[in-house]
Motif scaffolding. Structure first.
Motif, PDB file in Angstrom:
ATOM      1  N   ARG A   1     -59.973  36.729   2.775  1.00 32.98           N
ATOM      2  CA  ARG A   1     -60.387  35.414   3.279  1.00 32.98           C
ATOM      3  C   ARG A   1     -61.191  34.659   2.216  1.00 32.98           C
ATOM      4  O   ARG A   1     -60.960  33.464   1.987  1.00 32.98           O
ATOM      5  CB  ARG A   1     -61.213  35.621   4.539  1.00 32.98           C
ATOM      6  CG  ARG A   1     -61.475  34.361   5.275  1.00 32.98           C
ATOM      7  CD  ARG A   1     -61.876  34.659   6.708  1.00 32.98           C
ATOM      8  NE  ARG A   1     -62.011  33.379   7.379  1.00 32.98           N
ATOM      9  CZ  ARG A   1     -62.995  33.072   8.181  1.00 32.98           C
ATOM     10  NH1 ARG A   1     -63.910  33.965   8.473  1.00 32.98           N
ATOM     11  NH2 ARG A   1     -63.064  31.890   8.733  1.00 32.98           N
TER      12      ARG A   1
ATOM     13  N   GLU B   1     -62.027  40.424   4.845  1.00 32.13           N
ATOM     14  CA  GLU B   1     -63.048  39.491   4.378  1.00 32.13           C
ATOM     15  C   GLU B   1     -62.836  39.130   2.910  1.00 32.13           C
ATOM     16  O   GLU B   1     -63.000  37.965   2.521  1.00 32.13           O
ATOM     17  CB  GLU B   1     -64.448  40.081   4.595  1.00 32.13           C
ATOM     18  CG  GLU B   1     -64.829  40.235   6.053  1.00 32.13           C
ATOM     19  CD  GLU B   1     -64.203  41.460   6.728  1.00 32.13           C
ATOM     20  OE1 GLU B   1     -64.250  41.520   7.973  1.00 32.13           O
ATOM     21  OE2 GLU B   1     -63.676  42.350   6.036  1.00 32.13           O
TER      22      GLU B   1
ATOM     23  N   ARG C   1     -66.918  36.447   7.562  1.00 27.74           N
ATOM     24  CA  ARG C   1     -66.158  36.260   8.809  1.00 27.74           C
ATOM     25  C   ARG C   1     -66.690  35.089   9.632  1.00 27.74           C
ATOM     26  O   ARG C   1     -65.933  34.281  10.141  1.00 27.74           O
ATOM     27  CB  ARG C   1     -66.259  37.533   9.664  1.00 27.74           C
ATOM     28  CG  ARG C   1     -65.038  38.365   9.728  1.00 27.74           C
ATOM     29  CD  ARG C   1     -65.121  39.482  10.770  1.00 27.74           C
ATOM     30  NE  ARG C   1     -66.429  40.043  11.029  1.00 27.74           N
ATOM     31  CZ  ARG C   1     -66.944  41.101  10.390  1.00 27.74           C
ATOM     32  NH1 ARG C   1     -66.272  41.708   9.437  1.00 27.74           N
ATOM     33  NH2 ARG C   1     -68.134  41.556  10.710  1.00 27.74           N
ATOM     34  N   GLU C   2     -68.014  35.013   9.779  1.00 24.91           N
ATOM     35  CA  GLU C   2     -68.618  34.064  10.711  1.00 24.91           C
ATOM     36  C   GLU C   2     -69.074  32.754  10.074  1.00 24.91           C
ATOM     37  O   GLU C   2     -69.293  31.771  10.785  1.00 24.91           O
ATOM     38  CB  GLU C   2     -69.803  34.733  11.411  1.00 24.91           C
ATOM     39  CG  GLU C   2     -69.390  35.943  12.239  1.00 24.91           C
ATOM     40  CD  GLU C   2     -70.562  36.803  12.676  1.00 24.91           C
ATOM     41  OE1 GLU C   2     -71.727  36.355  12.559  1.00 24.91           O
ATOM     42  OE2 GLU C   2     -70.307  37.930  13.134  1.00 24.91           O
ATOM     43  N   ASN C   3     -69.238  32.739   8.753  1.00 27.37           N
ATOM     44  CA  ASN C   3     -69.769  31.553   8.096  1.00 27.37           C
ATOM     45  C   ASN C   3     -69.159  31.386   6.702  1.00 27.37           C
ATOM     46  O   ASN C   3     -69.890  31.248   5.718  1.00 27.37           O
ATOM     47  CB  ASN C   3     -71.296  31.639   8.008  1.00 27.37           C
ATOM     48  CG  ASN C   3     -71.933  30.375   7.490  1.00 27.37           C
ATOM     49  OD1 ASN C   3     -71.340  29.298   7.529  1.00 27.37           O
ATOM     50  ND2 ASN C   3     -73.148  30.498   6.982  1.00 27.37           N
TER      51      ASN C   3
ATOM     52  N   ASN D   1     -69.891  41.321   5.032  1.00 33.95           N
ATOM     53  CA  ASN D   1     -68.601  41.009   5.665  1.00 33.95           C
ATOM     54  C   ASN D   1     -68.762  40.008   6.807  1.00 33.95           C
ATOM     55  O   ASN D   1     -67.987  39.059   6.917  1.00 33.95           O
ATOM     56  CB  ASN D   1     -67.942  42.283   6.215  1.00 33.95           C
ATOM     57  CG  ASN D   1     -67.259  43.101   5.147  1.00 33.95           C
ATOM     58  OD1 ASN D   1     -66.940  42.603   4.079  1.00 33.95           O
ATOM     59  ND2 ASN D   1     -67.034  44.362   5.464  1.00 33.95           N
ATOM     60  N   ASN D   2     -69.768  40.234   7.669  1.00 36.03           N
ATOM     61  CA  ASN D   2     -69.927  39.340   8.814  1.00 36.03           C
ATOM     62  C   ASN D   2     -70.275  37.914   8.381  1.00 36.03           C
ATOM     63  O   ASN D   2     -69.918  36.957   9.065  1.00 36.03           O
ATOM     64  CB  ASN D   2     -70.942  39.881   9.824  1.00 36.03           C
ATOM     65  CG  ASN D   2     -72.351  39.907   9.292  1.00 36.03           C
ATOM     66  OD1 ASN D   2     -72.592  40.307   8.157  1.00 36.03           O
ATOM     67  ND2 ASN D   2     -73.294  39.509  10.122  1.00 36.03           N
ATOM     68  N   GLU D   3     -70.939  37.735   7.241  1.00 33.21           N
ATOM     69  CA  GLU D   3     -71.210  36.379   6.743  1.00 33.21           C
ATOM     70  C   GLU D   3     -69.903  35.680   6.379  1.00 33.21           C
ATOM     71  O   GLU D   3     -69.721  34.500   6.685  1.00 33.21           O
ATOM     72  CB  GLU D   3     -72.108  36.427   5.509  1.00 33.21           C
ATOM     73  CG  GLU D   3     -73.537  36.827   5.775  1.00 33.21           C
ATOM     74  CD  GLU D   3     -74.341  36.887   4.497  1.00 33.21           C
ATOM     75  OE1 GLU D   3     -75.092  35.923   4.246  1.00 33.21           O
ATOM     76  OE2 GLU D   3     -74.204  37.876   3.752  1.00 33.21           O
TER      77      GLU D   3
END
Length: 119
Positions: A23, A20, A94-96, A90-92
């Motif tokens: 990215r 992440e 990854r996903e957005n 992290n998921n924010e």
């Protein structure tokens, strides 16, 4: 004076960046938002994931081990040193990623506020 120990920690964190962090770095690097960021930048006694020196803005990417009192104390210490801190899970990232970058751009958007970020 720069702390060589903190510098070594920053180097290790750059080398061992999470997927992440890598990215988000691709989205922030080379003045992509009109402001230069550094990754794993020492702000004694801490190391920020990303820092825009000109805007005194720190961006942190957090995994499951974050969100506790230590992070709150870290944010408070950085704020006392004149830094504004943005945190994303992290998921924010990854996903957005687009939404995260848009939020950072929004904060950076009004350069007239940059002076107030140091207070």
């Amino acid at each position: 004076m720069r702390d060589p120990h903190l510098r070594d920690i920053a180097r290790r964190l750059r080398r061992d960046a999470t997927a992440e962090e890598r990215r988000l770095w691709q989205a922030l690097r080379q003045d992509a938002l009109g402001a230069a960021f550094r990754r794993q930048h020492p702000i004694p006694p801490h190391v920020a994931d990303f820092a825009c020196l000109e805007a005194r803005l720190v961006v942190e990417v957090d995994g499951g081990q974050h969100g506790d009192a230590r992070d709150a104390a870290r944010d408070k210490a950085m704020a006392a040193a004149g830094w504004r801190v943005l945190r994303y899970w992290n998921n924010e990232v990854r996903e957005n990623l687009g939404g995260v970058v848009a939020d950072i751009a929004r904060v950076l958007g009004d350069r007239s506020e940059w002076g107030s970020l140091t207070r």
